[in-house]
Design a protein around this motif. Structure first.
Motif, PDB file in Angstrom:
ATOM      1  N   VAL A  26       0.848  -1.189   0.000  1.00  0.00           N
ATOM      2  CA  VAL A  26       0.000   0.000   0.000  1.00  0.00           C
ATOM      3  C   VAL A  26       0.888   1.245   0.000  1.00  0.00           C
ATOM      4  O   VAL A  26       1.734   1.411   0.895  1.00  0.00           O
ATOM      5  CB  VAL A  26      -0.921   0.027   1.232  1.00  0.00           C
ATOM      6  CG1 VAL A  26      -1.811   1.274   1.214  1.00  0.00           C
ATOM      7  CG2 VAL A  26      -1.778  -1.234   1.279  1.00  0.00           C
ATOM      8  N   VAL A  52      -6.431  -0.933  -4.777  1.00  0.00           N
ATOM      9  CA  VAL A  52      -5.946  -1.345  -3.461  1.00  0.00           C
ATOM     10  C   VAL A  52      -7.116  -1.658  -2.535  1.00  0.00           C
ATOM     11  O   VAL A  52      -7.187  -2.727  -1.913  1.00  0.00           O
ATOM     12  CB  VAL A  52      -5.050  -0.251  -2.847  1.00  0.00           C
ATOM     13  CG1 VAL A  52      -4.746  -0.562  -1.373  1.00  0.00           C
ATOM     14  CG2 VAL A  52      -3.753  -0.130  -3.635  1.00  0.00           C
ATOM     15  N   GLY A  75      -0.801   1.427  -5.138  1.00  0.00           N
ATOM     16  CA  GLY A  75      -0.099   0.297  -4.552  1.00  0.00           C
ATOM     17  C   GLY A  75       0.425  -0.628  -5.619  1.00  0.00           C
ATOM     18  O   GLY A  75       0.437  -0.306  -6.809  1.00  0.00           O
ATOM     19  N   THR A  91       3.584  -1.830   3.629  1.00  0.00           N
ATOM     20  CA  THR A  91       3.367  -0.393   3.490  1.00  0.00           C
ATOM     21  C   THR A  91       4.671   0.302   3.102  1.00  0.00           C
ATOM     22  O   THR A  91       5.694  -0.351   2.882  1.00  0.00           O
ATOM     23  CB  THR A  91       2.843   0.208   4.807  1.00  0.00           C
ATOM     24  OG1 THR A  91       3.867   0.085   5.816  1.00  0.00           O
ATOM     25  CG2 THR A  91       1.573  -0.498   5.276  1.00  0.00           C
TER      26      THR A  91
END
Length: 373
Positions: free
Chosen positions: A85, A114, A128, A238
């Protein structure tokens, strides 16, 4: 005995699987009554795509072995992929660079792409990347399933609650002294994780082994939450994860990510946060992780780091979280991703030194067993 393996974590078991496939007689000895180290304390994320160089080749080989072993040993290996992400333009630029280099192994997603795949909060998401080659296993069950399967193979057994107290090389064989008696082996592999120095102090010193300690949590929505998390198939990484995986390291945009975080969120860099999560079969979520390095760590857990992870996880998922379990995981760390050394004749010590045991162990084991054959 053709091979004695010290340690029944996933690295030790991977060497046993490879040796058994060659028809060797194998004994795995583990000091604990079951696997309780890094193999069961992490995410169950077989992160193939984020590796680089030789580690990527090991991870691709490991992927095939995981899929085959899951069928043979009767445990679930899920082809869920991973989803990274991006919540800033510089993070998305890193993913663009990565996808361009990997030629189909990473697919760039829009913000909608995403949020359609994983239940993360849409606010702040810029896009993402989906990594389809990555796999998922239940980390709390996989090692036990592999060990149980090995105990059904001819010429192989796994002995629990058995400590190795000494190794004595001889003429073409090694005497392995254990708490349950002595064994003579043609070859020995020491797969003792971060505790290399306990059996092989000189090898640990020469390699500069440090211990990387991580704090992690199992979480679920707080009782005050208005909604459940929902189903999360892929592993979720992330922007902070970009700083810790070699596959992203060459991107010219990565420096901008680090600079922005140093200016706006220095506490994440100070704690070595790589925010990621996976979902366990009961619906709870494994959330992590922080990183700290040293030879010996204080035994005291930081509540502030747990709070930081809970806040970051809640921001990512858009729902307040509460901790169900808290723990630390430790792995050996050296400047290169693998430690393979021969501290004495007939004995090879192997450690995955970048936290990539689940991803790379089977590929590395194939190389080690071939070399010691």
């Amino acid at each position: 005995m053709d091979l004695v393996i010290v340690g029944a974590g996933i690295v030790g078991l991977a060497h046993a699987v490879e040796a058994v496939s060659r028809g060797w007689s194998v004994l795995v000895v583990e000091r604990d009554a079951r696997a309780v180290g890094a193999s069961v304390r992490h995410f169950g994320h077989i992160g193939v795509t984020t590796q680089d160089g030789i580690a990527l080749s090991y991870a691709l080989a490991s992927r095939e072995r995981w899929l085959r072993l899951g069928k043979e040993a009767g445990f679930a290996v899920r082809e869920t992929g991973s989803l990274v992400v991006a919540r800033a333009d510089d993070e998305l630029a890193v993913l663009d660079d990565f996808a361009a280099r990997r030629d189909g192994d990473a697919r760039i997603l829009t913000r909608r792409g995403v949020t359609d795949r994983v239940p993360v909060a849409a606010r702040g998401v810029t896009g993402g990347a989906f990594l389809p080659l990555d796999l998922r296993v239940d980390q709390r069950a996989a090692a036990a399933a592999v060990a149980a399967w090995l105990n059904t193979r001819r010429g192989c057994r796994v002995e629990w609650s058995t400590a190795v107290v000494g190794l004595e090389p001889g003429s073409g064989v090694t005497l392995v002294r254990t708490s349950r008696g002595d064994v003579v082996a043609r070859r020995v592999v020491g797969a003792v994780g971060h505790e290399v120095a306990r059996l092989f102090p000189e090898a640990a010193h020469d390699a500069g082994v440090q211990h990387c300690r991580q704090q992690m949590l199992r979480v679920e929505p707080a009782r005050s939450a208005r909604r459940a998390i929902g189903e999360i198939g892929p592993a979720v990484l992330t922007g902070t994860s970009l700083l810790r995986h070699e596959g992203f390291a060459w991107s010219p945009s990565l420096g901008r990510v680090r600079e922005r975080l140093a200016e706006t969120r220095p506490e994440l860099l100070d704690a070595g946060v790589s925010l990621m999560l996976t979902q366990l079969p009961d619906g709870t979520v494994t959330l992590g992780e922080t990183h700290s390095y040293g030879i010996t760590h204080d035994p005291f857990r930081s509540e502030a780091l747990d709070d930081l992870l809970l806040r970051e996880g809640a921001s990512l998922l858009g729902v307040p979280l509460r901790a169900v379990e808290r723990w630390e995981a430790t792995y050996a760390s050296v400047p290169r991703p693998f430690l393979v050394a021969e501290p004495m004749p007939g004995v090879t010590v192997v450690s995955l030194t970048s936290g990539s045991g689940m991803a790379c162990a089977f590929g590395l084991a194939a190389k080690v067993v071939e070399e010691v054959a």
